[in-house]
Design a protein around this motif. Structure first.
Motif, PDB file in Angstrom:
ATOM      1  N   GLU A  14      12.860   1.996   2.694  1.00  0.00           N
ATOM      2  CA  GLU A  14      13.031   0.989   3.828  1.00  0.00           C
ATOM      3  C   GLU A  14      14.232   0.053   3.854  1.00  0.00           C
ATOM      4  O   GLU A  14      14.470  -0.521   4.534  1.00  0.00           O
ATOM      5  CB  GLU A  14      11.942   0.491   4.397  1.00  0.00           C
ATOM      6  N   GLY A  15      14.762  -0.080   2.414  1.00  0.00           N
ATOM      7  CA  GLY A  15      15.719  -0.935   2.117  1.00  0.00           C
ATOM      8  C   GLY A  15      15.279  -2.315   2.307  1.00  0.00           C
ATOM      9  O   GLY A  15      15.918  -3.343   2.245  1.00  0.00           O
ATOM     10  N   GLU A  16      14.012  -2.951   2.240  1.00  0.00           N
ATOM     11  CA  GLU A  16      13.480  -4.064   2.505  1.00  0.00           C
ATOM     12  C   GLU A  16      12.254  -4.163   1.460  1.00  0.00           C
ATOM     13  O   GLU A  16      11.770  -3.287   0.925  1.00  0.00           O
ATOM     14  CB  GLU A  16      13.283  -4.655   3.718  1.00  0.00           C
ATOM     15  N   GLU A  17      12.002  -5.639   1.320  1.00  0.00           N
ATOM     16  CA  GLU A  17      10.655  -5.558   0.540  1.00  0.00           C
ATOM     17  C   GLU A  17       9.564  -5.535   1.150  1.00  0.00           C
ATOM     18  O   GLU A  17       9.371  -5.279   2.456  1.00  0.00           O
ATOM     19  CB  GLU A  17      10.792  -7.325   0.249  1.00  0.00           C
ATOM     20  N   ALA A  18       8.272  -5.018   0.573  1.00  0.00           N
ATOM     21  CA  ALA A  18       7.023  -4.705   0.962  1.00  0.00           C
ATOM     22  C   ALA A  18       6.593  -6.020   1.568  1.00  0.00           C
ATOM     23  O   ALA A  18       6.827  -7.027   1.057  1.00  0.00           O
ATOM     24  CB  ALA A  18       6.361  -4.318  -0.005  1.00  0.00           C
ATOM     25  N   ASP A  19       5.749  -5.740   2.599  1.00  0.00           N
ATOM     26  CA  ASP A  19       5.128  -7.019   3.337  1.00  0.00           C
ATOM     27  C   ASP A  19       3.785  -6.772   2.921  1.00  0.00           C
ATOM     28  O   ASP A  19       3.072  -5.807   2.855  1.00  0.00           O
ATOM     29  CB  ASP A  19       5.577  -7.220   4.702  1.00  0.00           C
ATOM     30  N   CYS A  32       2.113  -5.295  -5.239  1.00  0.00           N
ATOM     31  CA  CYS A  32       2.806  -4.587  -4.162  1.00  0.00           C
ATOM     32  C   CYS A  32       3.942  -5.565  -3.538  1.00  0.00           C
ATOM     33  O   CYS A  32       5.204  -5.169  -3.551  1.00  0.00           O
ATOM     34  CB  CYS A  32       2.038  -4.083  -3.154  1.00  0.00           C
ATOM     35  N   HIS A  87       5.529  -0.782  -3.903  1.00  0.00           N
ATOM     36  CA  HIS A  87       6.602  -1.795  -3.870  1.00  0.00           C
ATOM     37  C   HIS A  87       8.132  -1.144  -4.113  1.00  0.00           C
ATOM     38  O   HIS A  87       9.137  -1.259  -2.993  1.00  0.00           O
ATOM     39  CB  HIS A  87       6.641  -2.894  -4.839  1.00  0.00           C
ATOM     40  N   LYS A  88       8.152  -0.335  -4.960  1.00  0.00           N
ATOM     41  CA  LYS A  88       9.450   0.309  -5.260  1.00  0.00           C
ATOM     42  C   LYS A  88       9.764   1.455  -4.226  1.00  0.00           C
ATOM     43  O   LYS A  88      11.079   1.682  -3.836  1.00  0.00           O
ATOM     44  CB  LYS A  88       9.543   1.066  -6.491  1.00  0.00           C
ATOM     45  N   GLY A  90       6.347  -6.586  -6.695  1.00  0.00           N
ATOM     46  CA  GLY A  90       6.932  -5.627  -7.526  1.00  0.00           C
ATOM     47  C   GLY A  90       6.640  -5.734  -8.798  1.00  0.00           C
ATOM     48  O   GLY A  90       7.344  -5.112  -9.835  1.00  0.00           O
ATOM     49  N   GLU A  97      10.823  -0.096  -0.962  1.00  0.00           N
ATOM     50  CA  GLU A  97      11.900  -0.822  -1.197  1.00  0.00           C
ATOM     51  C   GLU A  97      13.082   0.285  -1.179  1.00  0.00           C
ATOM     52  O   GLU A  97      14.112   0.284  -0.277  1.00  0.00           O
ATOM     53  CB  GLU A  97      12.165  -1.505  -2.519  1.00  0.00           C
ATOM     54  N   ASP A  98      12.770   1.502  -1.488  1.00  0.00           N
ATOM     55  CA  ASP A  98      13.759   2.588  -1.619  1.00  0.00           C
ATOM     56  C   ASP A  98      13.985   3.341  -0.133  1.00  0.00           C
ATOM     57  O   ASP A  98      14.912   3.622   0.129  1.00  0.00           O
ATOM     58  CB  ASP A  98      13.256   3.673  -2.748  1.00  0.00           C
TER      59      ASP A  98
END
Length: 98
Positions: free
Chosen positions: A50-55, A93, A43-44, A96, A47-48
């Motif tokens: 792609e700059g977005e939440e994991a799907d 995931c 998840h982190k 987070g 996020e780092d």
């Protein structure tokens, strides 16, 4: 927000239901905690990078790649165990947390 115990409790119940498996209860719990931690780490990373939440799709694919290790599970219980592992990973995931 869900607390750690809220997500782990259903997994612990599933472990109990798979009690015929060869791995001990403690080994299964330890493995699920490791899987959940991997999910949080992915998840982190997502996020780092792609700059977005994991799907869900990203998390399922990561689970297939990262969760090939597992305690010894009897053949008849493997499908249920793999579904449980993937579910724990994907949940951690996406959120987070575990």
């Amino acid at each position: 927000m869900m607390k750690r115990g809220t997500q782990v409790a259903p997994a612990l119940f599933a472990i109990f239901m798979l009690s015929a498996c060869s791995a001990s209860y403690n080994e299964k719990v330890r493995h699920l905690e490791e899987v959940a931690q991997r999910g949080v780490e992915v998840h982190k990373i997502i996020e780092d990078l792609e700059g977005e939440e994991a799907d869900e799709e990203q998390c399922r694919e990561a689970s297939r790649v990262l969760n090939k290790d597992h305690p010894h599970i009897e053949k008849k219980d493997r499908e249920a165990w793999h579904e449980l592992v993937e579910g724990v990973f994907v949940s951690a995931c996406i959120s987070g947390r575990y």
